[in-house]
Design an enzyme around this catalytic site. Structure first.
Site, PDB file in Angstrom:
ATOM      1  N   LEU A  90       0.828  -1.212   0.000  1.00 52.22           N
ATOM      2  CA  LEU A  90       0.000   0.000   0.000  1.00 52.22           C
ATOM      3  C   LEU A  90       0.860   1.260   0.000  1.00 52.22           C
ATOM      4  O   LEU A  90       0.418   2.309  -0.464  1.00 52.22           O
ATOM      5  CB  LEU A  90      -0.898   0.018   1.243  1.00 52.22           C
ATOM      6  CG  LEU A  90      -1.940  -1.105   1.317  1.00 52.22           C
ATOM      7  CD1 LEU A  90      -2.550  -1.156   2.707  1.00 52.22           C
ATOM      8  CD2 LEU A  90      -3.010  -0.922   0.256  1.00 52.22           C
ATOM      9  N   HIS A 131       5.852  -9.772   5.252  1.00 52.51           N
ATOM     10  CA  HIS A 131       5.845  -8.422   4.675  1.00 52.51           C
ATOM     11  C   HIS A 131       5.617  -7.375   5.772  1.00 52.51           C
ATOM     12  O   HIS A 131       6.330  -6.364   5.838  1.00 52.51           O
ATOM     13  CB  HIS A 131       4.739  -8.365   3.607  1.00 52.51           C
ATOM     14  CG  HIS A 131       4.563  -7.037   2.948  1.00 52.51           C
ATOM     15  ND1 HIS A 131       4.879  -6.818   1.623  1.00 52.51           N
ATOM     16  CD2 HIS A 131       4.090  -5.862   3.416  1.00 52.51           C
ATOM     17  CE1 HIS A 131       4.611  -5.554   1.319  1.00 52.51           C
ATOM     18  NE2 HIS A 131       4.129  -4.950   2.391  1.00 52.51           N
ATOM     19  N   HIS A 135       8.074  -4.358   7.547  1.00 57.87           N
ATOM     20  CA  HIS A 135       7.746  -2.937   7.730  1.00 57.87           C
ATOM     21  C   HIS A 135       8.219  -2.445   9.094  1.00 57.87           C
ATOM     22  O   HIS A 135       8.712  -1.330   9.225  1.00 57.87           O
ATOM     23  CB  HIS A 135       6.225  -2.730   7.650  1.00 57.87           C
ATOM     24  CG  HIS A 135       5.715  -2.444   6.275  1.00 57.87           C
ATOM     25  ND1 HIS A 135       6.122  -1.349   5.528  1.00 57.87           N
ATOM     26  CD2 HIS A 135       4.799  -3.089   5.504  1.00 57.87           C
ATOM     27  CE1 HIS A 135       5.480  -1.351   4.363  1.00 57.87           C
ATOM     28  NE2 HIS A 135       4.684  -2.390   4.317  1.00 57.87           N
TER      29      HIS A 135
HETATM   30 NI    NI Z   1       3.449  -3.008   2.769  1.00 58.10          NI
END
Ligand code: NI
Length: 199
Positions: A90, A131, A135
């Site tokens: 995103l 994932h 982050h």
């Molecule tokens: Ni991401």
């Protein structure tokens, strides 16, 4: 509840390591509620706190029928590699690439009340957990790409067209269906950004 703005690559917080959650109070519960609402609103399968500008080790996810939030996650991965699925983010809109990841993952941490919690999964769930964990270490999936894919990704981000795509993506997000990992989100709307790659 509130939908929070999602930070986009270039924002320094996406490159920061995060602080441990030490206070499990109503403010934390509200943050996690807002993260779920934001994740759902943008059609994502996972969201890390840094993506909404918060320096805390928390992420939310919703994959293959497993929906959860975890604080202070510790990651464990299996040896078997999955390669077939395209990954996106995103915070890096308009791009998607095939990226090898471990096929099995477990995260161990705490829920919003500070109680021990763990999630494990294979395939998409495993990919998502890895994932989102990345982050919280200040790492984006594009950092893990290799060779031409990595060049293409970073070139696209430097490309001035990327800014307009980012703006367009932000504007369309609430209305657009799909997931942050779905090929359709990157290849149909914004396939011109990664020519010949990842579609
Ligand atoms: Ni991401």
């Amino acid at each position: 509840m509130a939908v929070l703005p999602v930070r986009i690559v270039g924002d320094p917080i996406l490159r920061s390591t995060t602080s441990k959650v030490t206070t499990f109070d109503k403010h934390l519960a509200k943050l996690v509620e807002d993260m779920f609402e934001t994740m759902d609103d943008v059609g994502g399968v996972g969201l890390a706190a840094t993506q909404v500008g918060v320096d805390l080790q928390i992420f939310t996810f919703d994959t293959d029928g497993i929906r959860g939030a975890i604080c202070n996650p510790v990651l464990e991965v299996g040896e078997e590699i999955q390669n077939e699925r395209q990954e996106g983010c995103l915070s890096v809109p308009g791009l998607g690439f095939h990226l090898p990841r471990s096929n099995w993952t477990k995260v161990t941490g705490q829920d919003v009340h500070g109680n021990p919690i763990e999630y494990e999964g294979e395939g998409l769930t495993a990919r998502c957990l890895q994932h989102e964990y990345d982050h919280l270490q200040g790492m984006l999936y594009i950092d893990r790409l290799q060779g031409d894919d990595k060049k293409t990704a970073f070139r696209a981000i430097r490309n001035r067209n990327y800014n307009s795509v980012t703006g367009e993506t932000q504007a369309q997000r609430s209305a657009r269906l799909g997931t942050s990992f779905a090929p359709a989100a990157s290849s149909s709307a914004f396939g011109n950004i990664s020519p010949g790659k990842g579609n």
